[in-house]
Scaffold this active site. Structure first.
Site, PDB file in Angstrom:
ATOM      1  N   LEU A 200      54.137 -54.088 104.776  1.00 14.98           N
ATOM      2  CA  LEU A 200      55.372 -53.841 105.505  1.00 14.98           C
ATOM      3  C   LEU A 200      56.314 -53.228 104.483  1.00 14.98           C
ATOM      4  O   LEU A 200      56.574 -53.826 103.438  1.00 14.98           O
ATOM      5  CB  LEU A 200      55.923 -55.160 106.074  1.00 14.98           C
ATOM      6  CG  LEU A 200      57.051 -55.090 107.083  1.00 14.98           C
ATOM      7  CD1 LEU A 200      56.688 -54.225 108.285  1.00 14.98           C
ATOM      8  CD2 LEU A 200      57.435 -56.478 107.555  1.00 14.98           C
ATOM      9  N   ASP A 201      56.766 -52.014 104.735  1.00 14.35           N
ATOM     10  CA  ASP A 201      57.594 -51.290 103.776  1.00 14.35           C
ATOM     11  C   ASP A 201      58.740 -52.143 103.258  1.00 14.35           C
ATOM     12  O   ASP A 201      59.256 -53.006 103.971  1.00 14.35           O
ATOM     13  CB  ASP A 201      58.198 -50.039 104.420  1.00 14.35           C
ATOM     14  CG  ASP A 201      57.170 -49.034 104.863  1.00 14.35           C
ATOM     15  OD1 ASP A 201      56.055 -49.060 104.318  1.00 14.35           O
ATOM     16  OD2 ASP A 201      57.480 -48.232 105.751  1.00 14.35           O
ATOM     17  N   THR A 202      59.169 -51.840 102.065  1.00 20.33           N
ATOM     18  CA  THR A 202      60.303 -52.528 101.447  1.00 20.33           C
ATOM     19  C   THR A 202      61.536 -52.433 102.350  1.00 20.33           C
ATOM     20  O   THR A 202      62.290 -53.391 102.470  1.00 20.33           O
ATOM     21  CB  THR A 202      60.599 -51.921 100.060  1.00 20.33           C
ATOM     22  OG1 THR A 202      59.397 -51.969  99.289  1.00 20.33           O
ATOM     23  CG2 THR A 202      61.686 -52.685  99.336  1.00 20.33           C
TER      24      THR A 202
ATOM     25  N   SER B 243      61.571 -52.272 105.545  1.00 20.07           N
ATOM     26  CA  SER B 243      61.315 -52.858 106.860  1.00 20.07           C
ATOM     27  C   SER B 243      61.352 -54.376 106.770  1.00 20.07           C
ATOM     28  O   SER B 243      61.196 -54.944 105.698  1.00 20.07           O
ATOM     29  CB  SER B 243      59.954 -52.395 107.390  1.00 20.07           C
ATOM     30  OG  SER B 243      59.933 -50.993 107.510  1.00 20.07           O
TER      31      SER B 243
END
Length: 188
Positions: free
Chosen positions: A43-45, A47
């Site tokens: 999960l992207d930083t 997000s």
């Protein structure tokens, strides 16, 4: 049959999906101190929301690999007033630079009332409205939802993963930065 426990974490904004130290961002180690657990997908930083961790490599692959088509639902706050034509494009699949996405489930939703405040807050522009959309994908490629939103002309300001498989973050009532164990039956 013994099932491997999973950890479900409500990952805050700005936390990188890794345990090893990072020079710029907080890591998962700040929230989960158990050894031998690893993210099942990233999960992207930038997000927030639902992140699964496991100590079972086969289970990790089943959750994260696009070939198993585990559905992942995101709520995206985007810049601008989203049109039904834009939603229709998401539902057909979007041609991105790297690949063409599979068709997504997508719809405009009311602003979620059960979301926590994001720290720091998103940038607000006085004369540009925002819209919330729900997008469900089965691929989960690098920054895919953000790229899809940009491709239809609505840059993503905030992205929250709310569901993986049948596991919903709000059904479990997991506060931001908190985690709990779940069983595979909660997911599949």
């Amino acid at each position: 049959m013994k099932t491997t426990p999973l950890i479900v974490l409500n990952k805050p904004f700005g936390v990188i999906s890794q345990f090893s130290e990072h020079e710029k961002h907080m890591t998962l180690k700040s929230y989960v101190s158990l050894k031998d657990y690893y993210p099942a997908g990233r999960l992207d930083t930038d997000s927030e929301g639902l992140l699964l961790l496991t100590n079972d490599g086969k289970l990790q692959a089943k959750i994260a690999s696009p070939k198993f088509k585990v559905a992942k639902t995101y709520w995206a706050q985007v810049e601008g007033s989203v049109t039904e034509e834009a939603i229709a494009r998401l539902k057909k699949g979007i041609k991105l630079k790297e690949f063409t996405t599979l068709p997504a489930l997508a719809e405009i939703i009311p602003e979620p009332k059960n979301l926590w405040e994001r720290v720091p807050p998103i940038r607000e522009r006085k004369n540009i409205p925002t819209t919330w959309i729900s997008i469900t994908i089965t691929e989960g490629k690098n920054r895919q939802v953000r790229k899809m939103c940009a491709a239809i002309g609505f840059p993503c300001l905030r992205l929250v993963r709310v569901q993986i498989g049948k596991l919903n973050l709000f059904t479990k009532k997991i506060e931001q930065g908190s985690w709990c164990f779940i069983s595979q039956t909660d997911l599949f």
